[in-house]
Design a protein around this motif. Structure first.
Motif, short mmCIF file in Angstrom:
data_model
loop_
_atom_site.label_atom_id
_atom_site.label_comp_id
_atom_site.label_asym_id
_atom_site.label_seq_id
_atom_site.Cartn_x
_atom_site.Cartn_y
_atom_site.Cartn_z
N UNK A 220 0.90 -1.30 0.25
CA UNK A 220 -0.05 0.05 0.03
C UNK A 220 0.77 1.27 -0.05
N UNK A 221 2.22 1.22 0.69
CA UNK A 221 3.02 2.27 0.44
C UNK A 221 3.39 2.45 -1.08
N UNK A 222 3.48 1.45 -1.94
CA UNK A 222 3.61 1.64 -3.25
C UNK A 222 2.49 2.30 -4.03
N UNK A 223 1.21 1.86 -3.55
CA UNK A 223 -0.01 2.33 -4.05
C UNK A 223 -0.07 3.95 -3.67
N UNK A 224 0.39 4.19 -2.42
CA UNK A 224 0.30 5.65 -2.09
C UNK A 224 1.13 6.60 -3.00
N UNK A 225 2.39 5.83 -3.25
CA UNK A 225 3.46 6.58 -4.17
C UNK A 225 2.84 7.10 -5.45
N UNK A 226 2.26 5.83 -6.10
CA UNK A 226 1.27 5.79 -7.34
C UNK A 226 0.34 7.07 -7.25
N UNK A 227 -0.45 7.23 -6.24
CA UNK A 227 -1.56 7.81 -6.36
C UNK A 227 -0.82 9.53 -6.13
N UNK B 202 -6.67 1.31 5.98
CA UNK B 202 -6.96 2.34 7.20
C UNK B 202 -5.51 3.00 7.57
N UNK B 203 -4.72 2.28 7.77
CA UNK B 203 -3.21 2.74 8.16
C UNK B 203 -2.76 3.49 7.08
N UNK B 204 -2.97 2.68 5.74
CA UNK B 204 -2.33 3.63 4.63
C UNK B 204 -3.07 4.93 4.39
N UNK B 205 -4.42 4.82 4.62
CA UNK B 205 -5.21 6.22 4.56
C UNK B 205 -4.74 7.27 5.28
N UNK B 206 -4.42 6.81 6.69
CA UNK B 206 -4.04 7.62 7.73
C UNK B 206 -2.58 8.20 7.42
N UNK B 207 -1.60 7.45 6.72
CA UNK B 207 -0.26 7.88 6.38
C UNK B 207 -0.51 9.14 5.25
N UNK B 208 -1.38 8.63 4.22
CA UNK B 208 -1.78 9.76 3.13
C UNK B 208 -2.12 10.63 3.64
N UNK B 209 -3.30 10.68 4.43
CA UNK B 209 -3.97 11.98 4.87
C UNK B 209 -3.03 13.00 5.67
N UNK C 285 4.62 13.49 -1.83
CA UNK C 285 5.03 12.05 -1.48
C UNK C 285 6.07 12.09 -0.50
N UNK C 286 7.06 13.02 -0.21
CA UNK C 286 7.99 12.98 0.75
C UNK C 286 7.44 12.96 2.24
N UNK C 287 6.30 13.74 2.39
CA UNK C 287 5.47 13.63 3.59
C UNK C 287 4.79 12.35 3.81
N UNK C 288 4.24 11.91 2.67
CA UNK C 288 3.51 10.61 2.89
C UNK C 288 4.50 9.59 3.02
N UNK C 289 5.68 9.55 2.32
CA UNK C 289 6.54 8.49 2.89
C UNK C 289 7.15 8.61 4.07
N UNK C 290 7.32 9.75 4.56
CA UNK C 290 7.77 9.85 5.96
C UNK C 290 6.83 9.28 7.06
N UNK C 291 5.45 9.45 6.79
CA UNK C 291 4.54 8.99 7.56
C UNK C 291 4.78 7.40 7.49
#
Length: 193
Positions: free
Chosen positions: A94-101, A159-166, A180-186
Protein backbone atom coordinates in the motif's frame (compact mmCIF):
# COMPACT_ATOMS: atom_id res chain seq x y z
CA UNK A 1 -7.41 6.29 -38.63
CA UNK A 2 -10.58 4.67 -37.43
CA UNK A 3 -13.76 6.56 -36.73
CA UNK A 4 -13.72 5.15 -33.18
CA UNK A 5 -10.28 6.62 -32.47
CA UNK A 6 -11.32 9.98 -33.89
CA UNK A 7 -14.48 9.97 -31.78
CA UNK A 8 -12.53 9.04 -28.65
CA UNK A 9 -10.04 11.86 -29.27
CA UNK A 10 -12.87 14.37 -29.80
CA UNK A 11 -14.55 13.22 -26.60
CA UNK A 12 -11.30 13.52 -24.66
CA UNK A 13 -10.69 16.97 -26.13
CA UNK A 14 -14.21 18.13 -25.13
CA UNK A 15 -13.71 16.75 -21.61
CA UNK A 16 -10.31 18.46 -21.31
CA UNK A 17 -11.77 21.77 -22.54
CA UNK A 18 -14.52 21.58 -19.91
CA UNK A 19 -11.93 20.94 -17.19
CA UNK A 20 -9.73 23.81 -18.36
CA UNK A 21 -12.69 26.18 -18.58
CA UNK A 22 -13.85 25.22 -15.09
CA UNK A 23 -10.45 25.70 -13.50
CA UNK A 24 -10.02 29.06 -15.23
CA UNK A 25 -13.42 30.21 -13.99
CA UNK A 26 -12.82 28.92 -10.47
CA UNK A 27 -9.55 30.91 -10.39
CA UNK A 28 -11.20 34.06 -11.78
CA UNK A 29 -14.47 34.12 -9.86
CA UNK A 30 -14.22 31.61 -7.05
CA UNK A 31 -15.78 28.18 -6.93
CA UNK A 32 -19.11 29.02 -5.23
CA UNK A 33 -20.34 31.50 -7.86
CA UNK A 34 -19.40 29.52 -10.98
CA UNK A 35 -22.30 27.60 -12.48
CA UNK A 36 -22.43 24.66 -14.85
CA UNK A 37 -23.81 27.04 -17.48
CA UNK A 38 -20.76 29.31 -17.00
CA UNK A 39 -18.42 26.36 -17.48
CA UNK A 40 -20.28 25.11 -20.56
CA UNK A 41 -20.26 28.61 -22.08
CA UNK A 42 -16.54 29.06 -21.48
CA UNK A 43 -15.78 25.61 -22.92
CA UNK A 44 -18.09 26.35 -25.86
CA UNK A 45 -20.18 23.24 -25.29
CA UNK A 46 -23.80 22.74 -24.38
CA UNK A 47 -25.03 21.82 -20.91
CA UNK A 48 -25.92 18.38 -22.25
CA UNK A 49 -22.31 17.86 -23.28
CA UNK A 50 -21.15 18.98 -19.84
CA UNK A 51 -23.43 16.44 -18.17
CA UNK A 52 -22.25 13.71 -20.53
CA UNK A 53 -18.86 13.94 -18.81
CA UNK A 54 -19.63 15.25 -15.32
CA UNK A 55 -22.53 14.86 -12.93
CA UNK A 56 -21.97 18.29 -11.41
CA UNK A 57 -19.34 21.00 -11.07
CA UNK A 58 -17.81 19.26 -8.04
CA UNK A 59 -16.87 16.31 -10.23
CA UNK A 60 -14.84 18.59 -12.48
CA UNK A 61 -12.54 19.31 -9.53
CA UNK A 62 -11.96 15.54 -9.17
CA UNK A 63 -11.94 14.96 -12.94
CA UNK A 64 -8.95 12.70 -13.45
CA UNK A 65 -8.96 11.13 -10.00
CA UNK A 66 -11.11 8.16 -10.92
CA UNK A 67 -8.89 7.33 -13.90
CA UNK A 68 -5.71 7.19 -11.87
CA UNK A 69 -7.37 5.40 -8.96
CA UNK A 70 -8.67 2.78 -11.41
CA UNK A 71 -5.16 2.41 -12.83
CA UNK A 72 -3.57 2.08 -9.40
CA UNK A 73 -6.10 -0.49 -8.18
CA UNK A 74 -5.74 -2.49 -11.40
CA UNK A 75 -1.97 -2.58 -10.96
CA UNK A 76 -2.37 -3.48 -7.28
CA UNK A 77 -4.70 -6.36 -8.16
CA UNK A 78 -2.29 -7.53 -10.88
CA UNK A 79 0.64 -7.46 -8.44
CA UNK A 80 -0.95 -10.10 -6.22
CA UNK A 81 1.54 -12.80 -5.21
CA UNK A 82 -1.15 -15.42 -4.72
CA UNK A 83 -0.17 -15.72 -1.05
CA UNK A 84 -2.14 -14.39 1.88
CA UNK A 85 -0.47 -11.04 2.73
CA UNK A 86 0.53 -10.27 6.29
CA UNK A 87 -0.18 -6.83 7.71
CA UNK A 88 3.43 -5.75 7.11
CA UNK A 89 3.38 -7.04 3.52
CA UNK A 90 0.06 -5.33 2.84
CA UNK A 91 1.40 -2.04 4.20
CA UNK A 92 4.53 -2.27 2.06
CA UNK A 93 2.33 -2.81 -1.00
CA UNK A 94 0.00 0.00 0.00
CA UNK A 95 3.00 2.30 0.40
CA UNK A 96 3.67 1.67 -3.31
CA UNK A 97 0.02 2.44 -4.05
CA UNK A 98 0.30 5.71 -2.09
CA UNK A 99 3.41 6.62 -4.07
CA UNK A 100 1.59 6.01 -7.36
CA UNK A 101 -1.41 8.04 -6.20
CA UNK A 102 0.88 10.88 -5.09
CA UNK A 103 2.67 10.87 -8.46
CA UNK A 104 -0.60 10.93 -10.38
CA UNK A 105 -2.09 13.67 -8.20
CA UNK A 106 0.95 15.93 -8.63
CA UNK A 107 1.64 15.25 -12.31
CA UNK A 108 0.39 18.75 -13.14
CA UNK A 109 1.76 20.87 -10.28
CA UNK A 110 -0.28 23.97 -11.18
CA UNK A 111 -3.53 22.04 -11.29
CA UNK A 112 -2.64 20.28 -8.02
CA UNK A 113 -2.15 23.63 -6.25
CA UNK A 114 -5.44 25.06 -7.55
CA UNK A 115 -7.34 21.86 -6.79
CA UNK A 116 -6.02 21.61 -3.24
CA UNK A 117 -6.84 25.26 -2.59
CA UNK A 118 -10.36 24.78 -3.96
CA UNK A 119 -10.86 21.77 -1.69
CA UNK A 120 -9.49 23.63 1.34
CA UNK A 121 -11.66 26.69 0.71
CA UNK A 122 -14.95 24.92 -0.02
CA UNK A 123 -16.50 22.63 2.61
CA UNK A 124 -18.55 20.67 0.08
CA UNK A 125 -15.35 19.83 -1.81
CA UNK A 126 -13.55 18.98 1.44
CA UNK A 127 -16.34 16.57 2.28
CA UNK A 128 -16.34 15.02 -1.18
CA UNK A 129 -12.56 14.54 -1.09
CA UNK A 130 -12.83 12.77 2.27
CA UNK A 131 -15.61 10.51 0.96
CA UNK A 132 -13.53 9.64 -2.10
CA UNK A 133 -10.54 8.72 0.08
CA UNK A 134 -12.74 6.52 2.27
CA UNK A 135 -14.13 4.81 -0.82
CA UNK A 136 -10.59 4.16 -2.04
CA UNK A 137 -9.71 2.56 1.32
CA UNK A 138 -12.85 0.39 1.03
CA UNK A 139 -11.78 -0.69 -2.46
CA UNK A 140 -8.33 -1.64 -1.18
CA UNK A 141 -9.99 -3.65 1.61
CA UNK A 142 -11.97 -5.55 -1.04
CA UNK A 143 -8.79 -6.26 -3.00
CA UNK A 144 -6.98 -7.53 0.10
CA UNK A 145 -9.92 -9.80 0.87
CA UNK A 146 -9.77 -11.13 -2.70
CA UNK A 147 -6.09 -11.83 -2.11
CA UNK A 148 -6.96 -13.92 0.94
CA UNK A 149 -5.83 -11.52 3.64
CA UNK A 150 -7.11 -12.09 7.14
CA UNK A 151 -10.14 -9.88 7.85
CA UNK A 152 -8.16 -7.80 10.36
CA UNK A 153 -5.35 -7.23 7.84
CA UNK A 154 -7.78 -6.46 5.02
CA UNK A 155 -9.47 -3.84 7.18
CA UNK A 156 -6.53 -2.40 9.09
CA UNK A 157 -3.92 -2.05 6.32
CA UNK A 158 -5.96 0.30 4.07
CA UNK A 159 -7.01 2.40 7.08
CA UNK A 160 -3.39 2.77 8.20
CA UNK A 161 -2.32 3.57 4.63
CA UNK A 162 -5.12 6.14 4.38
CA UNK A 163 -3.98 7.70 7.65
CA UNK A 164 -0.40 7.94 6.35
CA UNK A 165 -1.60 9.51 3.10
CA UNK A 166 -3.89 11.93 4.93
CA UNK A 167 -1.15 12.96 7.38
CA UNK A 168 1.34 13.49 4.57
CA UNK A 169 -1.24 15.39 2.55
CA UNK A 170 -1.94 17.73 5.45
CA UNK A 171 1.77 18.30 6.07
CA UNK A 172 2.43 18.99 2.36
CA UNK A 173 -0.45 21.45 2.01
CA UNK A 174 -0.73 22.73 -1.53
CA UNK A 175 2.93 22.08 -2.41
CA UNK A 176 3.07 19.19 -4.89
CA UNK A 177 6.81 18.71 -4.32
CA UNK A 178 6.18 17.92 -0.67
CA UNK A 179 3.32 15.44 -1.03
CA UNK A 180 5.18 12.17 -1.61
CA UNK A 181 8.06 12.95 0.80
CA UNK A 182 5.53 13.74 3.54
CA UNK A 183 3.46 10.63 2.81
CA UNK A 184 6.61 8.50 2.67
CA UNK A 185 7.75 9.89 6.03
CA UNK A 186 4.41 8.89 7.55
CA UNK A 187 4.84 5.33 6.26
CA UNK A 188 8.48 5.31 7.43
CA UNK A 189 7.33 6.23 10.94
CA UNK A 190 5.54 2.86 11.07
CA UNK A 191 8.92 1.13 11.05
CA UNK A 192 8.16 -1.43 8.35
CA UNK A 193 10.31 -2.05 5.31
Amino acid sequence: MSELNLRARKQQRARDEIIEAAYALFAERGYPVVTVADIADRAEVGRTTFFRYFGDKQEVVFANEQDWLDDVTRRYRDASTGREPTLAQALVSLRDVAEAVSAAATKDPRRYRVREQLIADNPELTDRAARKRRRFAELLTEILREQGAEPSTATLAPQVALACFTAGHEIAGTDPRKLWPAVAAAFDALGIA
